[in-house]
Scaffold this active site. Structure first.
Site, PDB file in Angstrom:
ATOM      1  N   GLU A 209     -18.520  72.250 -18.893  1.00 26.61           N
ATOM      2  CA  GLU A 209     -17.269  71.546 -19.174  1.00 26.61           C
ATOM      3  C   GLU A 209     -16.345  71.583 -17.966  1.00 26.61           C
ATOM      4  O   GLU A 209     -16.200  72.625 -17.316  1.00 26.61           O
ATOM      5  CB  GLU A 209     -16.575  72.218 -20.376  1.00 26.61           C
ATOM      6  CG  GLU A 209     -15.234  71.617 -20.746  1.00 26.61           C
ATOM      7  CD  GLU A 209     -14.507  72.439 -21.796  1.00 26.61           C
ATOM      8  OE1 GLU A 209     -13.586  71.894 -22.432  1.00 26.61           O
ATOM      9  OE2 GLU A 209     -14.843  73.627 -21.982  1.00 26.61           O
TER      10      GLU A 209
ATOM     11  N   LYS B 203     -14.177  64.047 -25.594  1.00 29.23           N
ATOM     12  CA  LYS B 203     -13.968  65.032 -26.653  1.00 29.23           C
ATOM     13  C   LYS B 203     -13.042  64.499 -27.733  1.00 29.23           C
ATOM     14  O   LYS B 203     -11.954  63.994 -27.446  1.00 29.23           O
ATOM     15  CB  LYS B 203     -13.394  66.314 -26.034  1.00 29.23           C
ATOM     16  CG  LYS B 203     -13.338  67.505 -26.978  1.00 29.23           C
ATOM     17  CD  LYS B 203     -12.871  68.745 -26.218  1.00 29.23           C
ATOM     18  CE  LYS B 203     -12.885  69.984 -27.101  1.00 29.23           C
ATOM     19  NZ  LYS B 203     -12.424  71.184 -26.366  1.00 29.23           N
TER      20      LYS B 203
ATOM     21  N   CYS C 269     -17.280  72.146 -26.007  1.00 31.02           N
ATOM     22  CA  CYS C 269     -16.625  73.434 -26.245  1.00 31.02           C
ATOM     23  C   CYS C 269     -16.251  73.649 -27.709  1.00 31.02           C
ATOM     24  O   CYS C 269     -17.106  73.854 -28.563  1.00 31.02           O
ATOM     25  CB  CYS C 269     -15.408  73.561 -25.325  1.00 31.02           C
ATOM     26  SG  CYS C 269     -14.775  75.267 -25.195  1.00 31.02           S
TER      27      CYS C 269
END
Length: 512
Positions: A263, A329, A381
């Protein structure tokens, strides 16, 4: 019993519950911890039970999410006292849900083990939904290495949590029946039920809902740059970061089918590194190796920031900033990636001004993420803890689950290990191999049964390569999600309500 002894039992059993999770993995302690909570909920007067449940929760959450202190204190700029206060404040909020559980148990004088589970499922649903949700430390995760893990591909971690509470309540009811001189058949009945579910789980573990695609493994390399968090966003360290990843990439170009970086691997705007990405794209094409990179991307039309991943090195789709083969995301971390009520909170303290805390959420419906002609279900994440979100990202032809992360925020704490445990559960629920690339660890390849196939050590600059085959087929959970369990819970409530209604009617009819 003295109320202070009850408070002590509550606090100790709450703390013990955390040892059921990774990295400790004493999964049996989940039942011990819940027995403590059910004991204080059922054997105390209402005020004592509610406060004891609060103490159970504070022991459970203050210890279980203490890793947040690392990011708040070390990287958020808050004092140590403020960081502990904020962890305590979050824990006090999370404590409201077990307290609500105890309130409902007391209010309706719950005796049935299955209704204990139904109420817990309701409170956990609220915890995972209200204020964007924080479903960390669901007790079902503790059972991934237990004999009951076969429940997960059918009912998911929610079903495993339901079972863990139900089993604990059954044990409590059985022991209480023996000690209170009630019919011992109650204890026997609960024991038979537990054995039956255990047998069902063991049978489910032997069912192969998915099967590997033979002779089609993908050689994947995970790059773990091990960039310290206090250096990661330092502009003066950018070129060092680029050198680290260029070196690691060069070592595996032409040797691996796919190279994956973690990430926000390159801690500046992707827009500012277009020439670098174009060179990497050409090098990947020449070596027949594609590269997936976690980036910070600014939309060229709206100027909005996104936490994203992008693939380069595909000769059929040369890299461009507006490529469609990008995943942004969807579920952001409150205060870490966006600040609720930011005009009010940002001026108050530096803890509300962490680096890159102004992201926008990606669209709910995004195109399939492709690399080496394979389909990946992505999660960046924090997203991996939301089972329904990952399930929604699954397409009919998905080959792998892919998650990239930066757990350097939490240092050498228990947080990254809990995070890994949740990633393992996603693989088990959905029956897909999971690939996880992280900055400082724990980078792993996970099989479709949730087992770790290969793992890199933490806090080491390294690369991890593994040949991983895709899986075809679907688990029941991947198709239906949590709806069957919620439906069963509603059915149990209706049946219980009907039984109570009929009992009252019979009692009234027997009165003179």
């Amino acid at each position: 019993m003295n109320k202070y002894i009850i408070y002590l039992i509550a606090l100790v059993s709450g703390v013990l519950g955390v040892f059921a999770f990774s990295p400790f993995d004493y999964w049996g302690l989940a039942y011990v911890s819940l027995l403590g909570l059910i004991f204080v909920a059922k054997t105390s007067k209402k005020s004592t039970a509610l406060f004891a449940s609060f103490l159970w929760s504070m022991g459970f959450f203050c210890f279980g999410v203490n890793w947040l202190n690392v990011s708040i204190y070390q990287f958020g700029g808050a004092s140590l006292g403020v960081s502990y206060f904020l962890v305590g404040l979050l824990s006090a909020y999370l404590a409201l849900y077990p307290v609500l559980f105890t309130y409902l148990v007391q209010r309706f004088n719950v005796q049935s083990a299955v209704i204990f589970s139904v109420i817990w499922t309701f409170t956990e649903f609220l915890r995972g939904w209200l204020f964007t949700g924080f479903p960390w430390l669901q007790l079902g995760y503790t059972q991934i290495d237990s004999p009951f893990s076969g429940i997960a591909p059918i009912f998911g971690v929610t079903g495993l949590t339901f079972f863990t509470v139900w089993a604990s309540a059954s044990i409590f009811n059985g022991v209480a029946a023996l000690f209170n001189g009630k019919n011992p058949k109650i204890a026997l009945f609960n024991a038979v039920l537990l054995a039956g579910v255990g047998g069902l789980s063991a049978y489910a573990q032997r069912i192969d809902f998915v099967k590997p695609v033979q002779n089609e493994p993908l050689r994947v390399t995970l790059l773990q740059g091990n960039i310290e968090q206090n250096l990661k966003w330092d502009p003066d360290y950018l070129y060092s970061t680029l050198e680290i990843y260029q070196k690691l990439i060069a070592q595996h170009l032409g040797k691996s089918d796919l190279i994956i970086l973690p990430e926000s691997a390159l801690p500046t705007l992707e827009n500012a590194l277009v020439p670098f990405f174009e060179r990497l794209d050409r090098a990947g094409q020449a070596a027949d190796t594609e590269i997936v990179i976690g980036t910070v991307y600014q939309d060229v039309h709206s100027d909005k920031l996104f936490n994203s991943m992008v693939s380069v090195g595909n000769p059929n789709f040369p890299y461009r900033l507006e490529t469609l083969n990008r995943y942004s995301k969807r579920h952001l971390v409150p205060f870490g990636e966006y600040v609720p009520l930011e005009t009010l909170l940002r001026p108050l303290n530096s803890v509300f001004n962490l680096p890159m805390s102004a992201f926008q959420s990606g669209a709910v419906a995004q195109p399939p993420f492709m690399a080496k002609a394979r389909v990946f279900a992505p999660a960046i994440c924090y997203e991996i803890i939301f089972g329904e979100l990952v399930r929604q990202n699954l397409k009919n032809d998905t080959d792998y689950l892919l998650t990239i992360s930066n757990d350097a925020w939490f240092g050498n704490s228990i947080g990254p290990w809990q995070h890994l445990q949740m990633a393992r559960m996603r693989a088990l629920e959905l029956g897909k191999p999971l690939i996880r690339a992280t900055n400082t660890g724990i980078s792993v390849f996970i099989g479709a049964k949730g087992e770790i196939l290969a793992q890199a050590p933490q806090f080491v600059e390294t690369a991890l390569t593994y040949d991983i085959a895709p899986m075809k087929g679907k688990t029941p959970y991947s198709v239906l999600g949590d709806m069957p369990l919620y439906g069963l819970s509603l059915l149990f409530l209706m049946l219980r309500g009907m039984m109570a209604f009929m009992r009252r009617r019979m009692n009234l009819s027997q009165k003179p």
